[in-house]
Design an enzyme around this catalytic site. Structure first.
Site, PDB file in Angstrom:
ATOM      1  CB  SER A 120      -0.872   0.075   1.178  1.00 31.92           C
ATOM      2  OG  SER A 120      -1.723  -1.037   1.208  1.00 31.92           O
TER       3      SER A 120
HETATM    4  N1  SAH Z   1      -0.206  -5.202   4.254  1.00 33.27           N
HETATM    5  C1  SAH Z   1       0.613  -5.215   2.925  1.00 33.27           C
HETATM    6  C2  SAH Z   1      -0.439  -5.055   1.802  1.00 33.27           C
HETATM    7  C3  SAH Z   1      -0.517  -6.136   0.959  1.00 33.27           C
HETATM    8  S1  SAH Z   1      -1.773  -6.237  -0.189  1.00 33.27           S
HETATM    9  C4  SAH Z   1       1.574  -3.842   2.873  1.00 33.27           C
HETATM   10  O1  SAH Z   1       2.250  -3.450   3.903  1.00 33.27           O
HETATM   11  O2  SAH Z   1       1.420  -3.034   2.019  1.00 33.27           O
HETATM   12  C5  SAH Z   1      -2.892  -7.264   0.534  1.00 33.27           C
HETATM   13  C6  SAH Z   1      -2.807  -8.509   0.893  1.00 33.27           C
HETATM   14  O3  SAH Z   1      -3.767  -9.264   1.463  1.00 33.27           O
HETATM   15  C7  SAH Z   1      -2.186  -9.429  -0.158  1.00 33.27           C
HETATM   16  O4  SAH Z   1      -0.913 -10.079  -0.044  1.00 33.27           O
HETATM   17  C8  SAH Z   1      -3.286 -10.515  -0.251  1.00 33.27           C
HETATM   18  O5  SAH Z   1      -2.720 -11.846  -0.663  1.00 33.27           O
HETATM   19  C9  SAH Z   1      -3.752 -10.698   1.118  1.00 33.27           C
HETATM   20  N2  SAH Z   1      -5.001 -11.253   1.439  1.00 33.27           N
HETATM   21  C10 SAH Z   1      -6.060 -11.024   0.761  1.00 33.27           C
HETATM   22  N3  SAH Z   1      -7.070 -12.044   1.294  1.00 33.27           N
HETATM   23  C11 SAH Z   1      -6.576 -12.358   2.523  1.00 33.27           C
HETATM   24  C12 SAH Z   1      -7.047 -13.368   3.410  1.00 33.27           C
HETATM   25  N4  SAH Z   1      -8.394 -13.880   3.193  1.00 33.27           N
HETATM   26  N5  SAH Z   1      -6.154 -13.730   4.285  1.00 33.27           N
HETATM   27  C13 SAH Z   1      -5.036 -13.130   4.360  1.00 33.27           C
HETATM   28  N6  SAH Z   1      -4.543 -12.411   3.411  1.00 33.27           N
HETATM   29  C14 SAH Z   1      -5.177 -12.211   2.380  1.00 33.27           C
END
Ligand code: SAH
Length: 272
Positions: A120
């Site tokens: 993000s």
């Molecule tokens: N927190 C991250 C953002 C990652 S993008 C940062 O620091 O920027 C969002 C993430 O959510 C992705 O890696 C995706 O695989 C994960 N995601 C989506 N659905 C999910 C679920 N049900 N359980 C765990 N992770 C999930």
């Protein structure tokens, strides 16, 4: 039962538009929610493959300065929580992205981390953490969607017990590696699984941050909040908003809609 109120009386945020690109990168089209932001090789299970782009060899040395600029920008954009600002100053964001993107790590942009997912943009990370922790000192916080581990690393700078869940094995492995050194070393309890179930055996949490957008925020997560604690999560499909829930009692929650955002989707189950 969830008692929720419409966002009546909620002042319109100063920066309602344009839509904040949260976990989604600039190339993402909301109209086509299945669009992968990566190139042709990036199928659902492909790791990130980037052409080698020269990252400045001295980024390590310059990164303190770049982070000072990033934090100054966050202040200008309205982030006031000194704990969050100090944490974002401390964590080396460039260590959480592919080397070829390291030189862009301190721009206010979402960046690809492989598997069609993104880290993000800094403002969104700061805003979500500051809102979740506002007027509180959360001791135990859960993050759903660890991705490369950056947001969890930031959280761990001011929250003693951080739990993070990731559903894509390759990203979970990456996050584990990223969180094994640097300022967050050994401070995040990471698990591989479906975060839509929360982490029942560690509940209740003093805060929950969801980094992927469900059409509806899973109700089970609301039940894993301690009374008085806050959950912040994007909600929606084509049109998403950040939603803030506060648990006001054993069976009551207060719901407020915040900014328009764009996140990658929250998906059920795991991906090997
Ligand atoms: N927190 C991250 C953002 C990652 S993008 C940062 O620091 O920027 C969002 C993430 O959510 C992705 O890696 C995706 O695989 C994960 N995601 C989506 N659905 C999910 C679920 N049900 N359980 C765990 N992770 C999930």
């Amino acid at each position: 039962m969830i008692k929720s109120r419409p966002p009546k009386g909620q002042p319109a945020p100063a920066r309602r538009s344009p839509v904040r690109s949260a976990a989604l990168g600039p190339g993402y089209s909301v109209a086509n929610s299945n669009t992968r932001i990566l190139g042709p090789k990036a199928g659902a299970s492909s790791p990130l493959t980037l052409a080698p782009v020269a990252a400045p060899a001295n980024l390590g040395l310059n990164s303190d300065r770049l982070r000072i600029q990033m934090v100054r920008r966050l202040r200008d954009q309205g982030i006031r929580d000194e704990r969050v600002l100090a944490a974002m100053q401390a964590v080396a964001r460039h260590d959480f992205v592919d080397q070829g993107l390291a030189s862009r790590a301190y721009e206010d942009a979402a960046l690809p981390i492989g598997y069609g997912q993104t880290i993000s943009q800094p403002w969104v990370v700061a805003h979500m953490l500051a809102t979740m922790a506002q007027d509180r000192s959360p001791q135990r916080v859960l993050e759903i969607g660890a991705g490369c581990g950056y947001q969890a690393a930031v959280l761990a700078q001011f929250v003693p017990e951080v739990y993070a869940v990731e559903r894509i094995r390759g990203l979970y492995d990456q996050a584990r590696l990223n969180l094994s050194h640097g300022k967050a070393r050994g401070r995040v309890r990471l698990s591989f699984g479906d975060g839509m179930q929360g982490l029942e055996h560690r509940a209740p949490f003093d805060g929950i941050v969801v980094a992927a957008a469900g059409v509806k925020i899973p109700e089970v997560l609301l039940h894993q909040l301690a009374v008085g604690a806050r959950l912040i999560a994007p909600e929606g499909a084509a049109h998403q908003k950040l939603i803030l829930f506060e648990r006001t009692g054993p069976a009551s929650w207060h719901r407020v809609e915040l900014e328009d955002v764009r996140f990658v989707p929250l998906r059920p189950g795991t991906q090997a």
